[in-house]
Structure formats: C-alpha cells, structure tokens
Design a protein around this motif. Structure first.
Motif, mmCIF file in Angstrom:
data_model
loop_
_atom_site.group_PDB
_atom_site.id
_atom_site.type_symbol
_atom_site.label_atom_id
_atom_site.label_comp_id
_atom_site.label_asym_id
_atom_site.label_seq_id
_atom_site.Cartn_x
_atom_site.Cartn_y
_atom_site.Cartn_z
ATOM 1 N N ASP A 68 0.822 -1.223 0.000
ATOM 2 C CA ASP A 68 0.000 0.000 0.000
ATOM 3 C C ASP A 68 0.849 1.263 0.000
ATOM 4 N N ARG A 69 2.151 1.142 -0.213
ATOM 5 C CA ARG A 69 3.036 2.290 0.010
ATOM 6 C C ARG A 69 2.724 3.463 -0.910
ATOM 7 N N LYS A 70 2.183 3.215 -2.092
ATOM 8 C CA LYS A 70 1.757 4.309 -2.969
ATOM 9 C C LYS A 70 0.316 4.713 -2.678
ATOM 10 N N LEU A 71 -0.546 3.725 -2.563
ATOM 11 C CA LEU A 71 -1.969 3.996 -2.343
ATOM 12 C C LEU A 71 -2.205 4.688 -1.005
ATOM 13 N N LYS A 72 -1.373 4.396 -0.014
ATOM 14 C CA LYS A 72 -1.601 5.007 1.299
ATOM 15 C C LYS A 72 -1.473 6.532 1.246
ATOM 16 N N LEU A 73 -0.744 7.063 0.281
ATOM 17 C CA LEU A 73 -0.661 8.519 0.138
ATOM 18 C C LEU A 73 -2.023 9.100 -0.218
ATOM 19 N N ASP A 74 -2.774 8.396 -1.068
ATOM 20 C CA ASP A 74 -4.143 8.821 -1.386
ATOM 21 C C ASP A 74 -5.048 8.668 -0.165
ATOM 22 N N TRP A 75 -4.886 7.561 0.567
ATOM 23 C CA TRP A 75 -5.697 7.347 1.766
ATOM 24 C C TRP A 75 -5.436 8.422 2.813
ATOM 25 N N LEU A 76 -4.182 8.771 2.998
ATOM 26 C CA LEU A 76 -3.849 9.797 3.976
ATOM 27 C C LEU A 76 -4.336 11.174 3.533
ATOM 28 N N ALA A 77 -4.256 11.446 2.219
ATOM 29 C CA ALA A 77 -4.774 12.719 1.702
ATOM 30 C C ALA A 77 -6.284 12.813 1.897
ATOM 31 N N ALA A 78 -6.969 11.672 1.771
ATOM 32 C CA ALA A 78 -8.417 11.625 2.012
ATOM 33 C C ALA A 78 -8.749 11.595 3.495
ATOM 34 N N ARG A 79 -7.736 11.485 4.341
ATOM 35 C CA ARG A 79 -7.870 11.446 5.792
ATOM 36 C C ARG A 79 -8.755 10.299 6.259
ATOM 37 N N TYR A 80 -8.617 9.168 5.590
ATOM 38 C CA TYR A 80 -9.339 7.977 6.023
ATOM 39 C C TYR A 80 -8.925 7.538 7.424
ATOM 40 N N ASP A 81 -7.747 7.950 7.859
ATOM 41 C CA ASP A 81 -7.280 7.581 9.196
ATOM 42 C C ASP A 81 -7.815 8.504 10.281
ATOM 43 N N HIS A 82 -8.578 9.533 9.911
ATOM 44 C CA HIS A 82 -9.165 10.458 10.888
ATOM 45 C C HIS A 82 -10.613 10.741 10.484
ATOM 46 N N CYS A 83 -11.458 9.745 10.623
ATOM 47 C CA CYS A 83 -12.858 9.869 10.201
ATOM 48 C C CYS A 83 -13.779 10.048 11.403
ATOM 49 N N MET A 84 -14.882 10.725 11.172
ATOM 50 C CA MET A 84 -15.920 10.927 12.181
ATOM 51 C C MET A 84 -17.228 10.353 11.662
ATOM 52 N N THR A 85 -17.993 9.765 12.557
ATOM 53 C CA THR A 85 -19.299 9.209 12.231
ATOM 54 C C THR A 85 -20.383 10.049 12.885
ATOM 55 N N ASN A 86 -21.394 10.432 12.106
ATOM 56 C CA ASN A 86 -22.465 11.268 12.620
ATOM 57 C C ASN A 86 -23.808 10.712 12.167
ATOM 58 N N ALA A 87 -24.693 10.469 13.131
ATOM 59 C CA ALA A 87 -26.060 10.041 12.823
ATOM 60 C C ALA A 87 -26.956 11.278 12.805
ATOM 61 N N TYR A 88 -27.600 11.538 11.673
ATOM 62 C CA TYR A 88 -28.411 12.735 11.510
ATOM 63 C C TYR A 88 -29.833 12.547 12.020
ATOM 64 N N ARG A 89 -30.289 11.318 12.028
ATOM 65 C CA ARG A 89 -31.652 11.038 12.486
ATOM 66 C C ARG A 89 -31.713 9.602 12.965
ATOM 67 N N THR A 90 -32.433 9.378 14.064
ATOM 68 C CA THR A 90 -32.602 8.035 14.600
ATOM 69 C C THR A 90 -34.064 7.802 14.934
ATOM 70 N N GLU A 91 -34.565 6.645 14.575
ATOM 71 C CA GLU A 91 -35.926 6.236 14.896
ATOM 72 C C GLU A 91 -35.888 4.864 15.545
ATOM 73 N N TYR A 92 -36.881 4.588 16.376
ATOM 74 C CA TYR A 92 -36.977 3.243 16.919
ATOM 75 C C TYR A 92 -38.422 2.774 16.870
ATOM 76 N N GLN A 93 -38.591 1.471 16.893
ATOM 77 C CA GLN A 93 -39.920 0.873 16.940
ATOM 78 C C GLN A 93 -39.833 -0.431 17.704
ATOM 79 N N VAL A 94 -40.768 -0.636 18.609
ATOM 80 C CA VAL A 94 -40.867 -1.888 19.344
ATOM 81 C C VAL A 94 -41.961 -2.722 18.714
ATOM 82 N N THR A 95 -41.642 -3.958 18.375
ATOM 83 C CA THR A 95 -42.608 -4.882 17.789
ATOM 84 C C THR A 95 -42.667 -6.128 18.654
ATOM 85 N N ASP A 96 -43.480 -7.099 18.231
ATOM 86 C CA ASP A 96 -43.606 -8.325 19.019
ATOM 87 C C ASP A 96 -42.384 -9.236 18.883
#
Length: 378
Positions: free
Chosen positions: A150-178
């Motif tokens: 990955d020595r070449k491809l990792k430069l693209d990964w690092l530029a895309a900052r894949y090693d510093h990602c954040m996850t955000n949930a914009y909306r959450t719903e729940y439902q209880v069923t049987d």
C-alpha cells in the motif's frame, strides 16, 4: 446456538431507554399509549441523561414507535418499571414526576442491557448476563494499517484522511414490535475537515434473546479513492482470548491472497492470529467466513453473516500498527479488537509491481452489509 444462527428468535419484555442532556435540547415525541392488557404497564422515567420507556412482557400485543431529532442515547433493557407519563420539552407530566435519576438497575427475566448512541448510530455499551461485551463504543471501520504493497496507495488514503474519520447520525428512529426493537439511523462518515464520503442507511434489530442484527446500505462518494476496508470494529474484553471460525484459514487470507488457505473450521488463540511482520501492518484477516466466535471469561460472542464476510481479531489496534515502525515497538491494547468487515481492499503487489487489479478494489459506488451478533453464556 443453531436456532439463533438461523435468525429464529423468542419473545420477551423490553425497555427502550433514550437519554440526553435536557439543557439546550428540545424533544418532541408522543409517549402516551393505550395498552389494552390490564397486566401490562407502560413507563416513562426522566433523568438528566436517560428517558426510560418500560413495557412488560404482555405489552408486545401492541407495537409502538417514535422518532427523535435531537442528540440523545437509547438504552434497550430487559427490565420492568411501573409509572405512566409523557415526555415533552424536557419535563414530565404524570405520576412520580419528581423521581429523577440517571440510571436504572431493575432486572427482568432476560438479563441484558444495551446502550445505543444516537450521535453515531452505534452501540456504546453491551452487557449480557452480567458480562460486559464492549470495552468501548463500537465503530464503523474504514482504516487499515497500510501494508508494504500500500506504500503508494496510502498517500491517497492519507490525503483523504481515512485515518481520521468521524461518524455522525443525523436522524434516529426506533420501533418496538412483538419480535424485538428496531433502530434506524441515517449516518454519514466524513474525514475531519473534508466532505462526507459515505452515506449509510442503518437498521439495527435487537431480538428478545439479546441477538443484534445489523443491516445497512452504503452510498459512496466516488470522488474519493477506494476504501481500505469497511466494517465494524468491536473492542471486546481481553479475556475473550480464543477465536473459532468457519472460513479461509489457518493462515491469513484476503480477497486476492488465499490460494494457500482452505475453507474449513479453525480455532486458535488471539495471539496466534497475529502475523509478526518486521514492519507492523495490516495482518491476520480471514476471507470468506460464514461465522466467527470469540469466547473467554464465561461469555461467547458469535458473528454470523448473511453473506460471507472477513474478520480479524488482535490485541493490537490498527492505529498502533500504523504508528510503529518496528515489531518490537508494538504495545498491545487492553482489549481484544474484533474487526468484522464487509470487505477489505486487496493486498496486491504495488510495492514493486502494478496497481491492484480492479476486481480486488473496494471502490463500489454502493453496497449492502448485514451481520448478526449473538451473545451467549459459555
């Protein structure tokens, strides 16, 4: 376990617990329900961090659900409460409105407690039969420690900052069923300071046995380079130190590196899964697996895929493998790190050869991933 592997479930009582900080947050939801069975009770209890919705076993003859558009957490607890009320704008109308608390430890006949984080659309904590399953919140996992190839491809990964990602949930719903509780979330994954590159429609289903099923659909921004991997990362107690699986083994195997492996049942310790490369890098993955089970300290966790998946289990994090230049510098973490992958980018031979062949790149514009987590007493 066979009935659980086939996704058959039993019915039991649930409590759904959303929690949040009330200051500077407005909640709009309707928690007034008419339960037709006299033996059933519906409960809302408010604390600074948790709102507890309680239902007895018989209450599943009537399904209910709600959606929340503010920052909060959910709990799903096998417990039993006795109050009635309504949540609106941070206060309670109903009996026992002054009983404010932050946590509840009331047990019902199925003893498991799962905490769901609405900020990420992931489970922050899981406890089953008094055993802690997660040392920290689970993660959607993008990064892998770059290999020599990955020595070449990792430069693209690092530029895309894949090693510093954040996850955000914009909306959450729940439902209880049987049959259990269903949680749905709209989730985005983005590098810090860059635009979002993944949109996820996430559906979690918690059955009355405690099994948890993830089904998601992903849409990828194709402006970004191919992904190193995509899946879930779980930090399990380090005492869960044995692994067994049905897939490609016993040596490490990848989508383009598995001809020396065979498809069979294998078992080992977590330490035996580690490939001790002189320069630390991604290692120890197993391709084309039907299931994997980790056990120790009286508890088991089995992951079963709707389709074959990849996994690796290690005492080293991918961050540790990325950071250190030599194998003797590595320090194990205090957890067993389990990665459950939809796929990984292939290994290739780009350290001295051509770019990875297209059929082995993780560059799909969209994909679906489903996996089930089944906890059991050992």
């Amino acid at each position: 376990m066979s009935d659980q592997v086939q996704y058959f479930v039993r019915v039991a009582g649930f409590v759904v617990v959303p929690g949040y900080q009330f200051h500077e947050v407005v909640v709009q939801c309707d928690t007034s329900f008419s339960i037709e069975h006299g033996s059933a009770n519906f409960t809302v209890e408010i604390g600074r961090y948790y709102v507890v919705f309680g239902v007895t076993q018989n209450a599943f003859h009537r399904a209910f659900g709600s959606s929340f558009d503010c920052f909060l957490n959910f709990f799903i607890r096998s417990s039993f409460f006795q109050t009635n009320g309504q949540v609106n704008n941070g206060y309670v109308r109903g009996r026992n409105a002054e009983r404010h608390t932050s946590q509840f430890a009331i047990q019902f006949w199925q003893n498991f407690t799962y905490s769901f984080n609405k900020l990420t659309g992931l489970f922050a904590a899981m406890q089953y039969e008094d055993a802690v399953l997660l040392d920290k919140e689970m993660e959607f996992n993008i990064w892998r420690a770059p290999t020599d190839n990955d020595r070449k491809l990792k430069l693209d990964w690092l530029a895309a900052r894949y090693d510093h990602c954040m996850t955000n949930a914009y909306r959450t719903e729940y439902q209880v069923t049987d049959s259990g509780v269903t949680l749905r979330a709209k989730v985005g994954i983005a590098p810090i300071s860059l635009q979002k590159f993944l949109d996820l429609d996430v559906c979690w289903t918690v059955s009355s046995s405690g099994a948890v099923t993830l089904a998601l659909h992903a849409e990828r921004n194709t402006v970004f380079p191919e992904l190193p991997r995509f899946g879930l990362r779980l930090f399990l107690p380090k005492e869960m130190a044995r692994v067994s699986y049905f897939g490609m083994g016993p040596m490490e195997s990848y989508c383009d590196k598995h001809h020396a492996a065979s498809h069979d049942y294998f078992s080992s310790t977590i330490w035996q899964q580690h490939e001790d490369y002189i320069r630390p890098q991604e290692n120890g993955s197993h391709y084309d697996c039907d299931y994997v089970q980790l056990d120790g300290a009286g508890i088991k966790l089995t992951a079963v895929g709707a389709k074959p998946f990849c996994f690796n289990a290690s005492h080293y994090t991918q961050e540790e493998l990325t950071e250190k230049a030599h194998n003797y510098e590595l320090h194990p973490c205090d957890s067993t790190v389990l990665c459950l992958d939809y796929a990984q980018n292939g290994i290739g031979s780009a350290s001295c050869g051509p770019r990875l062949a297209e059929q082995y790149r993780l560059d799909d514009a969209s994909f679906d991933f489903s996996i089930r987590l089944i906890p059991e007493k050992a």
